[in-house]
Design a protein around this motif. Structure first.
Motif, PDB file in Angstrom:
ATOM      1  N   VAL A 101       4.643  -2.478   3.000  1.00 53.55           N
ATOM      2  CA  VAL A 101       5.717  -1.266   2.364  1.00 53.55           C
ATOM      3  C   VAL A 101       6.658  -2.016   1.448  1.00 53.55           C
ATOM      4  O   VAL A 101       7.426  -3.035   1.728  1.00 53.55           O
ATOM      5  CB  VAL A 101       6.613  -0.718   3.751  1.00 53.55           C
ATOM      6  N   GLU A 102       6.757  -1.364   0.542  1.00 54.38           N
ATOM      7  CA  GLU A 102       7.991  -1.610  -0.695  1.00 54.38           C
ATOM      8  C   GLU A 102       9.086  -0.750  -0.451  1.00 54.38           C
ATOM      9  O   GLU A 102       8.806   0.439  -0.714  1.00 54.38           O
ATOM     10  CB  GLU A 102       7.342  -1.540  -2.153  1.00 54.38           C
ATOM     11  N   VAL A 103      10.349  -1.183  -0.087  1.00 57.00           N
ATOM     12  CA  VAL A 103      11.513  -0.303   0.061  1.00 57.00           C
ATOM     13  C   VAL A 103      12.200  -0.195  -1.225  1.00 57.00           C
ATOM     14  O   VAL A 103      12.357  -1.189  -1.862  1.00 57.00           O
ATOM     15  CB  VAL A 103      12.353  -1.136   1.160  1.00 57.00           C
ATOM     16  N   SER A 146       0.725  -1.169   0.031  1.00 56.42           N
ATOM     17  CA  SER A 146       0.396   0.042   0.072  1.00 56.42           C
ATOM     18  C   SER A 146       0.802   1.113  -0.174  1.00 56.42           C
ATOM     19  O   SER A 146       0.199   2.296  -0.197  1.00 56.42           O
ATOM     20  CB  SER A 146      -1.214  -0.201   1.178  1.00 56.42           C
ATOM     21  N   MET A 147       2.266   1.028   0.340  1.00 56.58           N
ATOM     22  CA  MET A 147       3.041   2.215   0.499  1.00 56.58           C
ATOM     23  C   MET A 147       4.358   2.017  -0.078  1.00 56.58           C
ATOM     24  O   MET A 147       4.930   0.931  -0.001  1.00 56.58           O
ATOM     25  CB  MET A 147       3.032   2.641   1.775  1.00 56.58           C
ATOM     26  N   ARG A 148       5.031   2.907  -0.267  1.00 60.71           N
ATOM     27  CA  ARG A 148       6.541   2.768  -0.887  1.00 60.71           C
ATOM     28  C   ARG A 148       7.624   3.534   0.064  1.00 60.71           C
ATOM     29  O   ARG A 148       7.122   4.827   0.290  1.00 60.71           O
ATOM     30  CB  ARG A 148       6.860   3.017  -2.304  1.00 60.71           C
ATOM     31  N   LEU A 149       8.616   2.983   0.615  1.00 57.93           N
ATOM     32  CA  LEU A 149       9.547   3.895   1.299  1.00 57.93           C
ATOM     33  C   LEU A 149      10.721   3.827   0.626  1.00 57.93           C
ATOM     34  O   LEU A 149      11.379   3.044   0.303  1.00 57.93           O
ATOM     35  CB  LEU A 149       9.737   3.271   2.844  1.00 57.93           C
ATOM     36  N   VAL A 158       9.214   3.340  12.319  1.00 60.39           N
ATOM     37  CA  VAL A 158       8.885   3.768  11.086  1.00 60.39           C
ATOM     38  C   VAL A 158       7.318   3.181  10.765  1.00 60.39           C
ATOM     39  O   VAL A 158       6.392   3.939  10.496  1.00 60.39           O
ATOM     40  CB  VAL A 158       9.613   3.032   9.970  1.00 60.39           C
ATOM     41  N   MET A 159       7.241   1.687  11.104  1.00 63.85           N
ATOM     42  CA  MET A 159       6.157   1.160  10.913  1.00 63.85           C
ATOM     43  C   MET A 159       4.943   1.544  11.830  1.00 63.85           C
ATOM     44  O   MET A 159       3.557   1.839  11.375  1.00 63.85           O
ATOM     45  CB  MET A 159       6.102  -0.578  11.240  1.00 63.85           C
ATOM     46  N   ARG A 160       5.173   1.827  12.957  1.00 64.76           N
ATOM     47  CA  ARG A 160       4.065   2.591  13.849  1.00 64.76           C
ATOM     48  C   ARG A 160       3.658   4.028  13.428  1.00 64.76           C
ATOM     49  O   ARG A 160       2.681   4.299  13.240  1.00 64.76           O
ATOM     50  CB  ARG A 160       4.656   2.674  15.181  1.00 64.76           C
ATOM     51  N   THR A 161       4.766   4.606  12.909  1.00 63.12           N
ATOM     52  CA  THR A 161       4.508   6.160  12.309  1.00 63.12           C
ATOM     53  C   THR A 161       3.552   5.974  11.264  1.00 63.12           C
ATOM     54  O   THR A 161       2.745   6.810  11.224  1.00 63.12           O
ATOM     55  CB  THR A 161       5.610   6.840  12.344  1.00 63.12           C
ATOM     56  N   LEU A 162       3.892   5.136  10.362  1.00 63.02           N
ATOM     57  CA  LEU A 162       3.264   5.043   9.019  1.00 63.02           C
ATOM     58  C   LEU A 162       2.128   4.264   9.271  1.00 63.02           C
ATOM     59  O   LEU A 162       1.208   4.034   8.206  1.00 63.02           O
ATOM     60  CB  LEU A 162       4.105   4.446   7.963  1.00 63.02           C
ATOM     61  N   GLU A 163       1.546   3.591  10.293  1.00 66.93           N
ATOM     62  CA  GLU A 163       0.149   3.025  10.600  1.00 66.93           C
ATOM     63  C   GLU A 163       0.313   1.806   9.919  1.00 66.93           C
ATOM     64  O   GLU A 163      -0.893   1.454   9.332  1.00 66.93           O
ATOM     65  CB  GLU A 163      -0.772   3.973  10.503  1.00 66.93           C
ATOM     66  N   VAL A 164       1.231   1.165   9.524  1.00 64.03           N
ATOM     67  CA  VAL A 164       1.107  -0.281   8.903  1.00 64.03           C
ATOM     68  C   VAL A 164       1.233  -1.513   9.645  1.00 64.03           C
ATOM     69  O   VAL A 164       1.946  -1.155  10.924  1.00 64.03           O
ATOM     70  CB  VAL A 164       2.204  -0.351   7.669  1.00 64.03           C
ATOM     71  N   PRO A 165       0.811  -2.698   9.491  1.00 64.34           N
ATOM     72  CA  PRO A 165       0.977  -3.782  10.437  1.00 64.34           C
ATOM     73  C   PRO A 165       2.450  -4.102  10.430  1.00 64.34           C
ATOM     74  O   PRO A 165       3.144  -3.698   9.392  1.00 64.34           O
ATOM     75  CB  PRO A 165       0.195  -4.749   9.522  1.00 64.34           C
ATOM     76  N   ALA A 166       2.882  -4.728  11.455  1.00 63.64           N
ATOM     77  CA  ALA A 166       4.203  -5.180  11.864  1.00 63.64           C
ATOM     78  C   ALA A 166       4.882  -6.022  10.643  1.00 63.64           C
ATOM     79  O   ALA A 166       3.905  -6.914  10.016  1.00 63.64           O
ATOM     80  CB  ALA A 166       4.095  -5.740  13.212  1.00 63.64           C
TER      81      ALA A 166
END
Length: 245
Positions: free
Chosen positions: A41-43, A14-17, A235-243
């Motif tokens: 997240v796709e890095v 759902s998101m790219r970092l 980072v994951m907590r801030t972006l509100e994505v699952p662990a």
């Protein structure tokens, strides 16, 4: 040659970092992140010219130009929300890329500035003007993983040109007036970082009208290597994505 290295493509993410390395660093610095970060997240790690698989390419010598090139290369990858993470030199570049993306109408959802002095409080260090031993000494002081390798003469000959270029690029950087960021920004710093104090790191908050947070971890300038799990959890907590997996 493309600007980004993606260790694991994730069409469902759902998101790219986008991760920007430190002076003398390469995209490989972030390679292990994909294994530990959320599957959502796709890095994409930025590979600066003049090193690793871009060794034959000319250096970029101006930070503002480098930010423009990175932002331009991101254009085809902005079909999903993006966040930026930059360490040291990469923190300033992430900020400048964020300014450009915001100006173009597609701001990032978050900027993470790690281990870097804020763009408007850079200090007057001139590592780039030292001889090779002086540059290596600074890298040792900062705790960089590349420092030991630079004791080898053959490797030093290969690596030193781009290391010196990066130090010069960031030491010549001057913050330009312009619209403030409106996006949330998190600063991360090691409590024993010889390059940036917590007080300096806190000044990143002056650059955005968005939410600001300062996070302090145990460690030196490269705290994020031994503290990778904690950093990615933040980072994951801030972006509100699952662990992560």
């Amino acid at each position: 040659m493309t600007w980004f290295r993606c260790a694991e493509t994730r069409p469902w993410a759902s998101m790219r970092l986008f991760c920007l390395p430190h002076a003398g660093g390469s995209a490989g610095f972030y390679r292990s992140w994909a294994k530990e970060i959320s599957p959502a997240v796709e890095v994409h790690a930025v590979q600066y010219p003049g090193r690793a698989d871009r060794l034959a390419e000319a250096f970029v010598t101006d930070a503002h130009q480098l930010a423009r090139l990175v932002a331009g290369a991101m254009a085809p990858l902005l079909d999903r929300p993006v966040a930026l993470f930059g360490h040291s030199m990469g923190a300033v570049l992430a900020y400048e890329v964020a300014r450009l993306l915001q100006e173009r109408g597609g701001p990032p959802v978050h900027v993470f500035a790690s281990g870097g002095r804020p763009p408007h409080d850079r200090g007057d260090d001139r590592v780039a003007d030292r001889d090779d031993d002086g540059v290596v000494a600074e890298m040792v002081r900062l705790g960089g993983t590349d420092a030991d390798a630079l004791q080898e003469p053959e490797l030093r000959e290969l690596v030193m040109p781009y290391v010196r270029n990066d130090f010069r690029l960031i030491e010549d950087y001057v913050h330009r007036p312009g619209p403030r960021l409106t996006v949330p920004l998190t600063t991360l710093v090691g409590d024993a970082d010889p390059h940036v104090t917590e007080a300096q790191a806190a000044r990143w908050g002056e650059l955005t009208d968005g939410r600001f947070a300062l996070r302090v971890f145990g460690g030196d300038h490269f705290y994020l290597v031994p503290r990778q799990s904690q950093v990615l959890a933040e980072v994951m907590r801030t972006l509100e994505v699952p662990a992560g997996p």
